[in-house]
Scaffold this motif. Sequence first.
Motif, mmCIF file in Angstrom:
data_model
loop_
_atom_site.group_PDB
_atom_site.id
_atom_site.type_symbol
_atom_site.label_atom_id
_atom_site.label_comp_id
_atom_site.label_asym_id
_atom_site.label_seq_id
_atom_site.Cartn_x
_atom_site.Cartn_y
_atom_site.Cartn_z
ATOM 1 N N ASN A 1 -27.730 25.376 -72.653
ATOM 2 C CA ASN A 1 -26.821 24.285 -72.302
ATOM 3 C C ASN A 1 -27.148 23.011 -73.068
ATOM 4 O OD1 ASN A 1 -29.171 24.640 -70.636
ATOM 5 N ND2 ASN A 1 -28.481 22.988 -69.319
ATOM 6 N N PRO B 1 -29.104 24.742 -64.544
ATOM 7 C CA PRO B 1 -27.825 24.308 -63.966
ATOM 8 C C PRO B 1 -27.676 22.800 -63.817
ATOM 9 C CG PRO B 1 -29.257 25.056 -62.214
ATOM 10 C CD PRO B 1 -30.014 25.269 -63.501
ATOM 11 N N THR C 1 -21.079 16.272 -65.406
ATOM 12 C CA THR C 1 -20.477 17.351 -64.618
ATOM 13 C C THR C 1 -19.845 16.862 -63.320
ATOM 14 O OG1 THR C 1 -22.644 17.811 -63.632
ATOM 15 C CG2 THR C 1 -22.027 19.089 -65.570
ATOM 16 N N ARG D 1 -17.960 20.428 -66.825
ATOM 17 C CA ARG D 1 -18.350 21.453 -65.839
ATOM 18 C C ARG D 1 -18.103 22.845 -66.398
ATOM 19 N NH1 ARG D 1 -16.138 17.616 -62.167
ATOM 20 N NH2 ARG D 1 -14.121 18.683 -62.091
ATOM 21 N N ASP D 2 -16.997 23.020 -67.096
ATOM 22 C CA ASP D 2 -16.704 24.318 -67.713
ATOM 23 C C ASP D 2 -17.750 24.672 -68.769
ATOM 24 O OD1 ASP D 2 -14.435 24.573 -66.152
ATOM 25 O OD2 ASP D 2 -13.060 23.883 -67.721
ATOM 26 N N ASP E 1 -20.840 25.869 -67.090
ATOM 27 C CA ASP E 1 -20.611 27.232 -66.614
ATOM 28 C C ASP E 1 -20.794 28.247 -67.735
ATOM 29 O OD1 ASP E 1 -20.121 26.569 -63.996
ATOM 30 O OD2 ASP E 1 -17.958 26.967 -64.054
ATOM 31 N N LEU F 1 -23.669 30.825 -66.820
ATOM 32 C CA LEU F 1 -23.148 32.152 -66.472
ATOM 33 C C LEU F 1 -23.094 33.088 -67.678
ATOM 34 C CD1 LEU F 1 -20.221 31.011 -64.135
ATOM 35 C CD2 LEU F 1 -22.473 31.876 -63.463
ATOM 36 N N TRP G 1 -23.597 28.167 -57.554
ATOM 37 C CA TRP G 1 -22.872 29.191 -58.303
ATOM 38 C C TRP G 1 -22.695 30.493 -57.525
ATOM 39 C CZ3 TRP G 1 -24.986 25.151 -60.785
ATOM 40 C CH2 TRP G 1 -24.321 24.641 -61.894
ATOM 41 N N ARG H 1 -19.543 28.652 -54.784
ATOM 42 C CA ARG H 1 -18.438 28.916 -55.704
ATOM 43 C C ARG H 1 -18.175 30.398 -55.903
ATOM 44 N NH1 ARG H 1 -19.774 26.024 -61.010
ATOM 45 N NH2 ARG H 1 -17.793 27.000 -61.548
ATOM 46 N N THR I 1 -19.211 32.511 -58.060
ATOM 47 C CA THR I 1 -18.937 32.921 -59.433
ATOM 48 C C THR I 1 -19.635 34.239 -59.778
ATOM 49 O OG1 THR I 1 -20.782 31.569 -60.231
ATOM 50 C CG2 THR I 1 -18.609 30.549 -60.229
#
Length: 496
Positions: free
Chosen positions: A237, A267, A330, A337-338, A341, A345, A394, A398, A400
Amino acid sequence: MSGLVISGGRVVDPASGMDAVGDVAVVDGKAAAVGASLGSAERTIDATGLVVAPGFIDLHAHGQSLPADRMQAFDGVTTTLDLEAGVLPVGSWYERQARKGRVLNYGAATNWAFARIGAMTGSNAESSLEAFGNAMRDRRWMDNVASDAEVAGILERLSRGLNEGGIGIGILNAYAPGAGVQELTAVCQLAAAQDVPTFTHVAYMSRIDPESAAEAYIRLIGYAGATGAHMHICHFNSSSKTDVERCRVLIAKAQAQGLPITVEAYPYGTGSTVLAAAFFSDPEFVERNGTGYDSVQRVTDGHRFSDREELLKAQAEEPSSLVLWHILDTENNAHHRDLLDMSVLYPGGAIASDAMPWTTSDGKTYTGDAWPLPDDATSHPRSAGCFTKFICEWVRERKTVSLLEGVRKCALIPAEILSQSTPAMRAKGRLAKDADADIVVFDYEKLSDRATFTAMNRPSEGVRHLIVSGQPLITDGVLDVAVRPGRPVRRPVVGS
C-alpha cells in the motif's frame, strides 16, 4: 489428558478449511489434537462463543522488544519478525534476544542497508533505529553506486548474516536509491543461491516517471525473473501510494507467469519512518508524491512540517525521529479507500503491520518493563492494532472476505511465504496435530482496535487468551507480565 484443552470454541484453521465448533488439545508446546469432545486436561479454557485460531504472524515488525511484543500480543500476534529491515550482525542479535527473554516468537532477516553502511562508510555500528538515523548523516551509502570492492564487502556481510541464521535479506532500497542494478542483482543472486527470500522496500514510490513506483516494481519483477530470487514486496500500500491500481496489474501479471513474488500490506493509509529518509529531501517531493510537507508529522509531539526548509533542518538535527506520513485519506476520499482495498485484499497477500518501535517524549526508544506502557509512549496505531483492525473492518463489518480467509491472510499465508526457506515456520500458522501451540482465542463480536493517531498506545480489545509456544501469555484478557514464552525463529546456523 495432561496439558491444556481449549474447549467448545469456533475453531478456524485455514490450512484444513475447518470452521466449526471443537476443541484443541495442547501438550508440550504442540497441538496434540484438534476435534470434538477431546476430554479434560490439567488445565481447560472454556472457549464457548469465542474464535480459536492460529496466532497471527507478523512478517514486518520493527519493534522487537518487550513492550512492542506486549502490545502486539493484544493484537493476536504470536510471532513477530523484522524482515524488511532485518538486523546486523545477526548472531549477536539472536543471542541478545535470548538473554533478555521475549514475550512473542521472534526472528529477523539480515540487513542490506547496514551491510552497505559498513562496506561504504566504515561504520560497523549494530543495527538500530538510532544508528540508522545517524548513518544518514553520511550520504555515501544512500546516494552512491558501490564499487566492486564495496559490493564484495556488502555480499560478505550478508552471507555472514545468512550463515548465522538470518531468515532472508531485508532490502531497504528506498533508503539507498543510489544503489546500482548490478549490486542488487548480485544480492538477489545470493538470496537465490541460499534459497531465501528478499524482503524489499522498493526503490521509488512516486506517482510520476522517472523513478516512479511502477518503475520500481518493474525492476523488482526483473530481479525475480533474472535471478530466480523470491522477491517479497513490503507494505504494498504505502510503496505504491496513489498508484496502487497500476502497480497491482504489474505484480499480478508477473505472478501469473510463475515468478516468485509475494505481497504484504497493512490496513492504514498513513505510513511511518525515520525523519532522515532520503525521499523526504527530494526537491520535487510535493510534485512526485502528491502530498505537501504538512503530510509529514513528527510522532512525539504531533508537529506537521510547513515547508522543505523546516524539514531539512529537522533532518539534520534529529535524523532518528519517527514521523507519520499521511498518504491516503481513507476517511474522506472514496477513491483512496478503494486503493487501500486493492492492496489489503490483494489475492494471496499477507497482512503485516510494519509496527514501529515505541518512543517516549524525549525521542528515545522505549524498551522498559512497564505495563501498561508509559503515558508518553508513541508509535503508530498499526503497532497496536493492525490485525484486529483488519479482522474488525474488512472481515466482520464489511464482509469483504470470510473469517477463514481473514485468518489465512494473518496466519497461514505469512507462514507459507517462509516455509520453504525456514523449517521452523512449517509448524506455524495452522491448527493441526503437531503444529506449534501458538494460538489466539478472541471474542469476534467485541474485537476492537483502540489505538488512534491521538492515542497510539491503547492495546486492542477482544483477545481473551493467547498461547505462545504452549504457554498462556494472556488469560481472560489479562497479560502475565512474568512469563517469557517467545522462542527464536531462525534458519539453521552454518557449522553448528
